[in-house]
Design a protein around this motif. Structure first.
Motif, PDB file in Angstrom:
ATOM      1  N   VAL A   1       4.548  -6.039  12.190  1.00 20.14           N
ATOM      2  CA  VAL A   1       3.555  -6.886  11.527  1.00 20.14           C
ATOM      3  C   VAL A   1       3.122  -6.195  10.227  1.00 20.14           C
ATOM      4  O   VAL A   1       2.776  -5.014  10.234  1.00 20.14           O
ATOM      5  CB  VAL A   1       2.328  -7.112  12.427  1.00 20.14           C
ATOM      6  CG1 VAL A   1       1.266  -7.935  11.677  1.00 20.14           C
ATOM      7  CG2 VAL A   1       2.741  -7.805  13.712  1.00 20.14           C
ATOM      8  N   LEU A   2       3.162  -6.931   9.140  1.00 20.87           N
ATOM      9  CA  LEU A   2       2.709  -6.412   7.846  1.00 20.87           C
ATOM     10  C   LEU A   2       1.343  -7.004   7.540  1.00 20.87           C
ATOM     11  O   LEU A   2       1.108  -8.192   7.811  1.00 20.87           O
ATOM     12  CB  LEU A   2       3.711  -6.777   6.756  1.00 20.87           C
ATOM     13  CG  LEU A   2       5.141  -6.280   7.046  1.00 20.87           C
ATOM     14  CD1 LEU A   2       6.113  -6.779   5.985  1.00 20.87           C
ATOM     15  CD2 LEU A   2       5.174  -4.758   7.148  1.00 20.87           C
ATOM     16  N   VAL A   3       0.443  -6.192   6.992  1.00 18.12           N
ATOM     17  CA  VAL A   3      -0.938  -6.638   6.774  1.00 18.12           C
ATOM     18  C   VAL A   3      -1.324  -6.468   5.306  1.00 18.12           C
ATOM     19  O   VAL A   3      -0.852  -5.556   4.619  1.00 18.12           O
ATOM     20  CB  VAL A   3      -1.927  -5.847   7.669  1.00 18.12           C
ATOM     21  CG1 VAL A   3      -1.691  -6.188   9.137  1.00 18.12           C
ATOM     22  CG2 VAL A   3      -1.800  -4.348   7.453  1.00 18.12           C
ATOM     23  N   ALA A   4      -2.163  -7.373   4.831  1.00 17.72           N
ATOM     24  CA  ALA A   4      -2.709  -7.277   3.474  1.00 17.72           C
ATOM     25  C   ALA A   4      -4.098  -7.897   3.480  1.00 17.72           C
ATOM     26  O   ALA A   4      -4.367  -8.808   4.263  1.00 17.72           O
ATOM     27  CB  ALA A   4      -1.805  -7.994   2.471  1.00 17.72           C
ATOM     28  N   SER A   5      -4.959  -7.377   2.622  1.00 19.04           N
ATOM     29  CA  SER A   5      -6.331  -7.878   2.555  1.00 19.04           C
ATOM     30  C   SER A   5      -6.743  -7.992   1.100  1.00 19.04           C
ATOM     31  O   SER A   5      -6.283  -7.235   0.259  1.00 19.04           O
ATOM     32  CB  SER A   5      -7.295  -6.901   3.257  1.00 19.04           C
ATOM     33  OG  SER A   5      -7.003  -6.790   4.629  1.00 19.04           O
ATOM     34  N   THR A   6      -7.633  -8.925   0.818  1.00 14.33           N
ATOM     35  CA  THR A   6      -8.138  -9.095  -0.548  1.00 14.33           C
ATOM     36  C   THR A   6      -9.572  -9.595  -0.464  1.00 14.33           C
ATOM     37  O   THR A   6      -9.874 -10.486   0.334  1.00 14.33           O
ATOM     38  CB  THR A   6      -7.245 -10.068  -1.353  1.00 14.33           C
ATOM     39  OG1 THR A   6      -7.824 -10.258  -2.637  1.00 14.33           O
ATOM     40  CG2 THR A   6      -7.091 -11.417  -0.669  1.00 14.33           C
ATOM     41  N   GLY A   7     -10.463  -8.987  -1.221  1.00 16.67           N
ATOM     42  CA  GLY A   7     -11.866  -9.395  -1.175  1.00 16.67           C
ATOM     43  C   GLY A   7     -12.763  -8.246  -1.591  1.00 16.67           C
ATOM     44  O   GLY A   7     -12.360  -7.393  -2.394  1.00 16.67           O
TER      45      GLY A   7
ATOM     46  N   ALA B   1      11.042  -5.919   3.107  1.00 14.18           N
ATOM     47  CA  ALA B   1      10.875  -4.911   2.052  1.00 14.18           C
ATOM     48  C   ALA B   1       9.557  -5.191   1.347  1.00 14.18           C
ATOM     49  O   ALA B   1       8.989  -6.280   1.486  1.00 14.18           O
ATOM     50  CB  ALA B   1      12.033  -4.969   1.055  1.00 14.18           C
ATOM     51  N   ALA B   2       9.065  -4.222   0.608  1.00  9.75           N
ATOM     52  CA  ALA B   2       7.796  -4.425  -0.101  1.00  9.75           C
ATOM     53  C   ALA B   2       7.683  -3.494  -1.293  1.00  9.75           C
ATOM     54  O   ALA B   2       8.366  -2.465  -1.370  1.00  9.75           O
ATOM     55  CB  ALA B   2       6.611  -4.187   0.844  1.00  9.75           C
ATOM     56  N   THR B   3       6.846  -3.890  -2.219  1.00  8.06           N
ATOM     57  CA  THR B   3       6.381  -2.968  -3.265  1.00  8.06           C
ATOM     58  C   THR B   3       4.856  -2.951  -3.173  1.00  8.06           C
ATOM     59  O   THR B   3       4.228  -3.954  -2.838  1.00  8.06           O
ATOM     60  CB  THR B   3       6.799  -3.422  -4.678  1.00  8.06           C
ATOM     61  OG1 THR B   3       6.145  -4.651  -4.969  1.00  8.06           O
ATOM     62  CG2 THR B   3       8.300  -3.601  -4.782  1.00  8.06           C
TER      63      THR B   3
ATOM     64  N   VAL C   1      -2.707  -1.426   2.861  1.00  8.01           N
ATOM     65  CA  VAL C   1      -1.556  -0.938   2.108  1.00  8.01           C
ATOM     66  C   VAL C   1      -0.957   0.281   2.815  1.00  8.01           C
ATOM     67  O   VAL C   1       0.270   0.396   2.986  1.00  8.01           O
ATOM     68  CB  VAL C   1      -1.964  -0.589   0.662  1.00  8.01           C
ATOM     69  CG1 VAL C   1      -0.850   0.160  -0.053  1.00  8.01           C
ATOM     70  CG2 VAL C   1      -2.350  -1.853  -0.100  1.00  8.01           C
ATOM     71  N   ARG C   2      -1.820   1.173   3.280  1.00  8.00           N
ATOM     72  CA  ARG C   2      -1.311   2.365   3.982  1.00  8.00           C
ATOM     73  C   ARG C   2      -0.568   1.990   5.255  1.00  8.00           C
ATOM     74  O   ARG C   2       0.502   2.533   5.555  1.00  8.00           O
ATOM     75  CB  ARG C   2      -2.480   3.289   4.341  1.00  8.00           C
ATOM     76  CG  ARG C   2      -3.094   3.971   3.139  1.00  8.00           C
ATOM     77  CD  ARG C   2      -4.119   4.992   3.601  1.00  8.00           C
ATOM     78  NE  ARG C   2      -4.637   5.731   2.458  1.00  8.00           N
ATOM     79  CZ  ARG C   2      -5.322   6.865   2.564  1.00  8.00           C
ATOM     80  NH1 ARG C   2      -5.587   7.373   3.749  1.00  8.00           N
ATOM     81  NH2 ARG C   2      -5.748   7.472   1.486  1.00  8.00           N
ATOM     82  N   VAL C   3      -1.132   1.057   5.992  1.00  3.77           N
ATOM     83  CA  VAL C   3      -0.522   0.688   7.268  1.00  3.77           C
ATOM     84  C   VAL C   3       0.810  -0.034   7.035  1.00  3.77           C
ATOM     85  O   VAL C   3       1.814   0.251   7.706  1.00  3.77           O
ATOM     86  CB  VAL C   3      -1.501  -0.160   8.105  1.00  3.77           C
ATOM     87  CG1 VAL C   3      -0.805  -0.768   9.327  1.00  3.77           C
ATOM     88  CG2 VAL C   3      -2.682   0.703   8.530  1.00  3.77           C
ATOM     89  N   SER C   4       0.851  -0.941   6.053  1.00  5.96           N
ATOM     90  CA  SER C   4       2.111  -1.649   5.775  1.00  5.96           C
ATOM     91  C   SER C   4       3.180  -0.675   5.259  1.00  5.96           C
ATOM     92  O   SER C   4       4.361  -0.823   5.563  1.00  5.96           O
ATOM     93  CB  SER C   4       1.861  -2.778   4.778  1.00  5.96           C
ATOM     94  OG  SER C   4       1.065  -3.791   5.374  1.00  5.96           O
ATOM     95  N   ARG C   5       2.723   0.316   4.486  1.00  7.99           N
ATOM     96  CA  ARG C   5       3.675   1.352   4.037  1.00  7.99           C
ATOM     97  C   ARG C   5       4.288   2.069   5.228  1.00  7.99           C
ATOM     98  O   ARG C   5       5.501   2.312   5.257  1.00  7.99           O
ATOM     99  CB  ARG C   5       2.938   2.378   3.154  1.00  7.99           C
ATOM    100  CG  ARG C   5       2.741   1.920   1.739  1.00  7.99           C
ATOM    101  CD  ARG C   5       2.000   2.987   0.918  1.00  7.99           C
ATOM    102  NE  ARG C   5       2.351   2.835  -0.488  1.00  7.99           N
ATOM    103  CZ  ARG C   5       1.503   2.993  -1.501  1.00  7.99           C
ATOM    104  NH1 ARG C   5       0.256   3.353  -1.291  1.00  7.99           N
ATOM    105  NH2 ARG C   5       1.920   2.828  -2.736  1.00  7.99           N
ATOM    106  N   GLU C   6       3.457   2.406   6.188  1.00 11.35           N
ATOM    107  CA  GLU C   6       3.979   3.068   7.395  1.00 11.35           C
ATOM    108  C   GLU C   6       4.982   2.169   8.110  1.00 11.35           C
ATOM    109  O   GLU C   6       6.060   2.614   8.501  1.00 11.35           O
ATOM    110  CB  GLU C   6       2.826   3.390   8.360  1.00 11.35           C
ATOM    111  CG  GLU C   6       1.921   4.519   7.904  1.00 11.35           C
ATOM    112  CD  GLU C   6       0.629   4.609   8.736  1.00 11.35           C
ATOM    113  OE1 GLU C   6      -0.300   5.303   8.295  1.00 11.35           O
ATOM    114  OE2 GLU C   6       0.556   3.974   9.812  1.00 11.35           O
ATOM    115  N   HIS C   7       4.632   0.896   8.232  1.00 12.21           N
ATOM    116  CA  HIS C   7       5.504  -0.017   8.980  1.00 12.21           C
ATOM    117  C   HIS C   7       6.833  -0.243   8.277  1.00 12.21           C
ATOM    118  O   HIS C   7       7.808  -0.631   8.917  1.00 12.21           O
ATOM    119  CB  HIS C   7       4.779  -1.345   9.228  1.00 12.21           C
ATOM    120  CG  HIS C   7       3.653  -1.223  10.214  1.00 12.21           C
ATOM    121  ND1 HIS C   7       2.923  -2.280  10.672  1.00 12.21           N
ATOM    122  CD2 HIS C   7       3.119  -0.127  10.832  1.00 12.21           C
ATOM    123  CE1 HIS C   7       1.998  -1.866  11.515  1.00 12.21           C
ATOM    124  NE2 HIS C   7       2.097  -0.560  11.623  1.00 12.21           N
TER     125      HIS C   7
END
Lengths: 432, 432
Positions: free
Chosen positions: B124-130, B51-53, B64-70
């Protein structure tokens, strides 16, 4: 607003520029430094139409309450207007968070001024700015008001002398402001039904931080010699304030003491008729009032505590006026945008992030952003720009941030300033 | 929440503490410094409930868009849950404001990790920061993911070794954070239907500034070994986030990349039954999850950019929960309150002014304010307090601001940090 030869801005203008008003600043004794002016008195030759707008903060100071009563305000946010003869403003003590004693002191101030000027107490408007939680002493008024009236008497029949004195009033209301803020706009009565007459709208304001403990609050006093009834003056003032002072944010705080007074003597056309809404005369007055208020508001934003740059945020293409306002306000309030400007960083990502959380509706793929006239974002994507050129443009005193949301036809402008080390020093080191 | 012997917090805990998970941080090459870890991989032994927020910012980043889809999110703000096997987080590049290319890169990242781990890309869930506006390179993933999996293999059967590796993952997601943020909470299954079983909730997060260009955004990865269905995990996670990460504000910005993932392996009780809402087991899990999320959120606030103090703002006696939240949030976001704390100034006037403009309904005559446990305002009026004692209490790392509006029964707590010269330096000097 385009310039027109019949509208002339005078940067030396002030609350004594319009016919029928005197304004003087004196050292009354609210502050320890005897060199520091700390009380301004504005007196009309005759009772005037008067109107005001006040802070919407639930914590409102005693003078705000008393002036609201004197202008018959039906409740916070409803129109406030009536009749006034004098305005007294002290700096150094805000008379905020002072309870019943504070209210009594504000009322006694009005009484004291009324007796000295020769008018009922409810024709005196009061405002205070300075430290909160301290009680207002009345002794300084007892000394300062007669001194101010004596000074006015020396220039009673001399408009140039009155205007010169008016500059001292603008200095007396300063707190952390680094310069006095004042001006006037004159316009011709030709073509609007008052041939040969020149009308003037003048005023002064103070701003700077925005809040306690030094109550670097917004206080403005505007005077004009147009003939106008109080309800119509109230309408014009509210419109002007919404376009100017309400579009300024220094640190997102509205203060407990924010007050804008307007007094209209009618002395430029004493035989009337009064300006009424829907007439060319009223429109000309509104335009002059807007110009003065906007000029004062920009001076306020540019002189925010520790400011090195005035920032003008313009949002276009919003779906609604509320969206435009929310978007511009959120960008203008963002500490990250304000520190980026301080660092001369054309950092549109921080602008985008502020837009994105503002509540305004748009698609990120549609957004265009310009900083200092340079396109930095198109259709939500980064645009290569000349960083050297951006650094050169950051040398200008005003930084324009322009956004097009491409979501509608509405637009809004906000003014703010950058966030500097000096801001932290001023606000972090104030008392300790 | 009162402490109970069956709940044990472990400050060394992390995303690999719960049974069934590995977590490793490596230097994959997003950053130039070869010493700096810049990619974290979390892998579950088996497919998990997930689950995610996500951020509510309109400008949301490609990952964020891709993880939302997943996670099958129906739309921004609606529940997001499903099945996941791995989480990959890179630091250094945010993959925000990168358009279609950015989406494609985020999808390719998931594919690459899926192939390496042996699961479908949508697990697979993805996140990026930078930094924003730069395109994500895939080559570092192609090197970093196999390296991370190889490291995990060395500790596959060794829980202590897994947990030790998990600390590197917490370091790999840092941007301007000054320290890694992680922990775990364990609780006994005795008395809730799982005798002899110990359940664990662990996790890591990063925070700091809050936004671009370094995307000092909030990213959290939480793992647990309780058996629970994805919709119920989503319910628990949303409740925990609302009490923790959503109560943190560093500079009033929500970021384009804010993400909190939760994965539940069920490995502590593989034969079930699953925890379901309304049962003692679910309540215990919620309590552990709340405790972990709150601890991580406080660490985030305390490590805000340039922070010298954690500030906890508690508002009680509000008429509604929304009023309580608005009042606490407005105080916590006030630059004047935050600079006052930096200056060790128990300046309740600035707290009052923030309350007054928050939109919360109350009477100023009713308000009580304590700072650092010292009563400084009672019934809206100033209270004399021992300034020396206040200065002594300001030496503590946490500054409590407590308000009672006496307008109702609702309360809210927010966490933030003070506003320092260092904040301006970090955010003003980032690029220029």
């Amino acid at each position: 607003m385009t310039e027109n030869d019949t509208f002339a801005f005078d940067p030396e203008g002030n609350a004594a520029s319009a016919l029928g008003f005197s304004a003087v600043g004196v050292h009354a004794g609210f502050r320890a430094d005897p060199e520091r002016l700390d009380m301004a008195l504005v007196v009309a030759d005759e009772p005037c139409a008067a109107a005001a707008t006040f802070t919407t903060n639930v914590f409102c100071a005693a003078p705000v309450r008393v002036s609201r009563e004197h202008l018959n305000e039906g409740g916070a946010g409803s129109p406030a207007y009536g009749c006034a003869r004098a305005v007294v403003v002290n700096s150094g003590i805000a008379n905020a968070a002072t309870g019943e004693i504070g209210l009594e002191n504000a009322r006694k101030t009005a009484e004291l001024v009324g007796v000295a000027v020769g008018c009922p107490a409810d024709e005196v408007l009061v405002a205070s700015t300075g430290v909160i939680g301290q009680h207002l002493r009345l002794a300084p008024f007892a000394e300062g008001v007669p001194a101010a009236l004596a000074a006015m008497a020396t220039a009673a029949d001399d408009l140039a002398g009155r205007t010169s004195q008016g500059l001292t009033a603008a200095r007396a209301i300063m707190t952390t402001d680094t310069c006095p803020k004042h001006g006037s706009v004159s316009f011709s009565g030709d073509g609007i039904g008052y041939p040969g007459v020149t009308f003037t709208v003048g005023g002064m304001c103070k701003g700077a931080g925005m809040i306690m403990p030094n109550m670097a609050t917004m206080i403005a006093v505007i005077t004009t010699d147009v003939p106008i009834a109080a309800p119509d003056l109230s309408q014009a003032l509210t419109a002007a304030v919404n376009k100017s002072f309400n579009k300024v944010t220094v640190d997102s705080d509205t203060s407990t003491n924010d007050t804008c007074f307007a007094l209209a003597s009618g002395a430029a056309a004493p035989d009337g008729p009064a300006f009424t809404p829907g007439t060319p005369a009223f429109d000309a007055f509104q335009r002059a009032l807007d110009q003065l208020a906007t000029t004062l508001a920009r001076k306020m934003a540019a002189d925010g505590e520790g400011a090195t740059r005035l920032i003008t945020v313009t949002v276009r293409g919003a779906a609604t006026a509320d969206d435009a306002d929310a978007a511009a306000r959120t960008v203008a309030n963002s500490p990250l945008v304000k520190t980026a400007v301080y660092g001369h960083d054309a950092n549109w990502g921080r602008v985008a992030a502020a837009l994105g959380r503002s509540g305004a509706r748009f698609n990120q793929e549609d957004v265009d952003i310009d900083i200092l006239g340079l396109p930095v974002c198109r259709a939500g994507l980064v645009v290569d720009f000349d960083e050297e050129e951006a650094l050169r443009r950051f040398e200008e005193p005003e930084v324009a941030i322009e956004v097009d949301l491409h979501a509608g036809e509405e637009s809004a402008t906000m003014w703010t300033c950058d966030f500097s080390h000096e801001y932290v020093t001023i606000n972090g080191d104030y008392r300790s």
